[in-house]
Enzyme design. Structure first.
Site, mmCIF file in Angstrom:
data_model
loop_
_atom_site.group_PDB
_atom_site.id
_atom_site.type_symbol
_atom_site.label_atom_id
_atom_site.label_comp_id
_atom_site.label_asym_id
_atom_site.label_seq_id
_atom_site.Cartn_x
_atom_site.Cartn_y
_atom_site.Cartn_z
ATOM 1 N N THR A 55 11.645 -73.580 -67.920
ATOM 2 C CA THR A 55 11.741 -74.883 -68.557
ATOM 3 C C THR A 55 11.667 -75.988 -67.511
ATOM 4 O O THR A 55 12.289 -75.880 -66.441
ATOM 5 C CB THR A 55 13.020 -75.110 -69.413
ATOM 6 O OG1 THR A 55 13.119 -76.505 -69.725
ATOM 7 C CG2 THR A 55 14.297 -74.695 -68.727
ATOM 8 N N ILE A 56 10.936 -77.033 -67.852
ATOM 9 C CA ILE A 56 10.888 -78.185 -66.935
ATOM 10 C C ILE A 56 12.263 -78.856 -66.889
ATOM 11 O O ILE A 56 12.549 -79.590 -65.965
ATOM 12 C CB ILE A 56 9.814 -79.223 -67.345
ATOM 13 C CG1 ILE A 56 10.112 -79.832 -68.718
ATOM 14 C CG2 ILE A 56 8.419 -78.636 -67.272
ATOM 15 C CD1 ILE A 56 9.356 -81.137 -68.979
ATOM 16 N N ASP A 57 13.112 -78.604 -67.888
ATOM 17 C CA ASP A 57 14.406 -79.308 -67.975
ATOM 18 C C ASP A 57 15.445 -78.792 -66.976
ATOM 19 O O ASP A 57 16.439 -79.463 -66.727
ATOM 20 C CB ASP A 57 14.985 -79.178 -69.395
ATOM 21 C CG ASP A 57 14.023 -79.678 -70.463
ATOM 22 O OD1 ASP A 57 13.199 -80.548 -70.148
ATOM 23 O OD2 ASP A 57 14.104 -79.192 -71.604
ATOM 24 N N ARG A 68 8.753 -107.218 -61.192
ATOM 25 C CA ARG A 68 9.238 -106.735 -62.494
ATOM 26 C C ARG A 68 10.259 -105.615 -62.340
ATOM 27 O O ARG A 68 10.314 -104.958 -61.301
ATOM 28 C CB ARG A 68 8.068 -106.151 -63.301
ATOM 29 C CG ARG A 68 7.195 -107.195 -63.920
ATOM 30 C CD ARG A 68 5.972 -106.542 -64.532
ATOM 31 N NE ARG A 68 5.193 -107.512 -65.274
ATOM 32 C CZ ARG A 68 3.917 -107.361 -65.585
ATOM 33 N NH1 ARG A 68 3.266 -106.276 -65.201
ATOM 34 N NH2 ARG A 68 3.287 -108.283 -66.280
ATOM 35 N N MET A 72 11.424 -86.656 -69.314
ATOM 36 C CA MET A 72 11.970 -85.647 -70.231
ATOM 37 C C MET A 72 13.244 -85.033 -69.643
ATOM 38 O O MET A 72 13.724 -85.466 -68.601
ATOM 39 C CB MET A 72 10.921 -84.574 -70.498
ATOM 40 C CG MET A 72 9.840 -85.020 -71.451
ATOM 41 S SD MET A 72 8.684 -83.660 -71.788
ATOM 42 C CE MET A 72 7.814 -84.310 -73.208
ATOM 43 N N GLY A 73 13.749 -84.001 -70.314
ATOM 44 C CA GLY A 73 14.954 -83.333 -69.809
ATOM 45 C C GLY A 73 15.925 -82.925 -70.897
ATOM 46 O O GLY A 73 16.964 -82.349 -70.626
ATOM 47 N N GLU A 95 15.356 -88.966 -71.354
ATOM 48 C CA GLU A 95 15.138 -89.149 -72.800
ATOM 49 C C GLU A 95 16.400 -88.920 -73.638
ATOM 50 O O GLU A 95 16.526 -89.422 -74.746
ATOM 51 C CB GLU A 95 14.028 -88.217 -73.292
ATOM 52 C CG GLU A 95 14.365 -86.732 -73.102
ATOM 53 C CD GLU A 95 13.284 -85.787 -73.607
ATOM 54 O OE1 GLU A 95 12.262 -86.241 -74.138
ATOM 55 O OE2 GLU A 95 13.489 -84.565 -73.441
HETATM 56 O O1 F6P Z 1 12.114 -78.467 -73.259
HETATM 57 C C1 F6P Z 1 10.973 -79.017 -72.697
HETATM 58 C C2 F6P Z 1 10.645 -80.342 -73.323
HETATM 59 O O2 F6P Z 1 9.515 -80.866 -72.664
HETATM 60 C C3 F6P Z 1 11.790 -81.355 -73.341
HETATM 61 O O3 F6P Z 1 11.975 -81.987 -72.096
HETATM 62 C C4 F6P Z 1 11.344 -82.272 -74.437
HETATM 63 O O4 F6P Z 1 12.419 -82.936 -75.065
HETATM 64 C C5 F6P Z 1 10.692 -81.331 -75.415
HETATM 65 O O5 F6P Z 1 10.308 -80.174 -74.678
HETATM 66 C C6 F6P Z 1 9.471 -81.909 -76.094
HETATM 67 O O6 F6P Z 1 9.041 -80.994 -77.029
HETATM 68 P P1 F6P Z 1 7.648 -81.047 -77.795
HETATM 69 O O7 F6P Z 1 6.614 -80.468 -76.873
HETATM 70 O O8 F6P Z 1 7.866 -80.194 -78.988
HETATM 71 O O9 F6P Z 1 7.351 -82.468 -78.102
#
Ligand code: F6P
Length: 342
Positions: free
Chosen positions: A125-127, A162, A169-170, A222
């Site tokens: 997972t990228i998270d 600015r 994400m996360g 997010e």
């Molecule tokens: O779990 C990985 C992730 O990229 C999260 O960071 C993000 O909230 C979610 O998946 C987005 O999911 P989807 O691809 O269904 O929009």
């Protein structure tokens, strides 16, 4: 032995490197490997295909997953679990390698516990929010992409005086925000784990302006909570997670900063670009080591386990432990980031 591989949940860079490593080591041992398409949906609907040397050639540097993925939860599908077990047996499978995050591996843990499904897990997972492993693969690539974006936003922020808000994400954790924020020199980082309010953030930005710096970078995860403001209905996925991108947290933070400070503010939402494209060398190496370990766990019959990184060693941990709770950003990591705020 006939070994199945599936990739579930959101895709991420390095999935193909794991598939390649599991397959290569399995071939060496004389096993047959099959690909299950579209995550758990592939076992519910029996979407199974051969995965031989030809199919895995040249996939190491490729982003995404050659097997496709989905967020299907067999526990939420009519007779989903029965169909998974039936199709697994029908296909003559003796072992399954499930590559996924909290949700995909949570299903794997449950199927192993409740039905003895011979499954091992690989943490993707990228998270970076899975417990029992220091890092998941895919995270390094996402941080690299977010850092590059922050670097690019610096030059335009400076030219226009600015505030630039970058939404990353996360999910419910701020790993990508904190690491890319440290690497990119963010002036404020807002994550779900920390109670920093917009008012606190504005105080930091004003302090910075008083020091003569008339541009700023704010990184927001997010899942950051802005407070009492009603967000209305948010769409949920099959695992009950809200679609966080729909909350527009970056936009709301940017508007609040502009209103409270008067500084001209813009927002950039990085979105799925953080998940796309080729994995970094570090992710390719980690994914490869995870894949080899998963194949070894299959060989040893150590099911219900997950490959994990602890320090510099690849070890195995129980799937239950890995999925019991989310790994959140600890205070000491946030302290590294906040030393540079304002
Ligand atoms: O779990 C990985 C992730 O990229 C999260 O960071 C993000 O909230 C979610 O998946 C987005 O999911 P989807 O691809 O269904 O929009």
């Amino acid at each position: 032995m006939r070994v199945g591989i599936l990739t579930g949940g959101g895709d991420c860079p390095g999935l193909n490197a794991v598939i390649r490593a599991v397959a290569r080591r399995s071939f060496t041992r004389g096993h047959e490997v099959v690909g299950i398409r579209a995550g758990w949906r592939g076992l519910v609907e029996s979407l199974i295909e051969p995965l031989g040397p030809r199919e895995i050639t040249g996939i190491l540097p490729r982003g995404g997953t050659i097997l496709g993925t989905s967020r299907t939860n067999p526990y939420r599908v009519d007779e989903g679990v029965e169909r998974v077990l039936h199709n697994f047996e029908q296909a003559g499978l003796e072992a399954l390698v499930a590559i996924g995050g909290e949700d995909t591996l949570g299903v794997a843990a449950r199927l192993n516990r409740e039905h003895g499904l011979p499954v091992v897990g690989v943490p993707k997972t990228i998270d970076n929010d899975l417990s029992a492993t220091d890092y998941t693969f895919g995270f390094d690539t996402a941080v690299f992409i977010a850092t590059e974006a922050i670097d690019r936003l610096h030059t335009t922020a400076e030219s226009h005086n600015r505030v630039m808000v970058v939404e990353v994400m996360g999910r419910q954790t701020g790993w990508i925000a904190v690491m890319s924020g440290i690497a990119g020199g963010a002036d404020v980082i807002l994550i779900p784990e920390q109670p920093m309010t917009i008012e606190d953030a504005c105080t930091e930005l004003r302090r910075r302006h008083e020091r003569g710096k008339d541009f700023s970078i704010v990184v927001v995860s997010e899942g950051y909570e802005l407070g009492a403001e009603d967000e209305g209905e948010v769409e949920l996925d099959e695992f009950g997670h809200p679609r966080l991108s729909a909350r527009g947290v970056g936009d709301r933070v940017a508007r609040a900063i502009e209103d409270q400070t008067g500084y001209e503010t813009r927002v950039t939402v990085l979105g799925h670009v953080q998940r796309g494209g080729t994995p970094t060398p570090r992710d390719r190496v980690l994914a490869t080591r995870y894949g080899l370990k998963a194949a070894d766990l299959v060989e040893e019959g150590h099911f219900g386990r997950m490959a994990a990184l602890q320090g510099d060693s690849i070890v195995d941990v129980s799937l239950e432990e890995a999925t019991a709770e989310l790994k959140r950003v600890p205070e000491e990591w946030y302290a590294v980031a906040s030393a540079f705020f304002g």
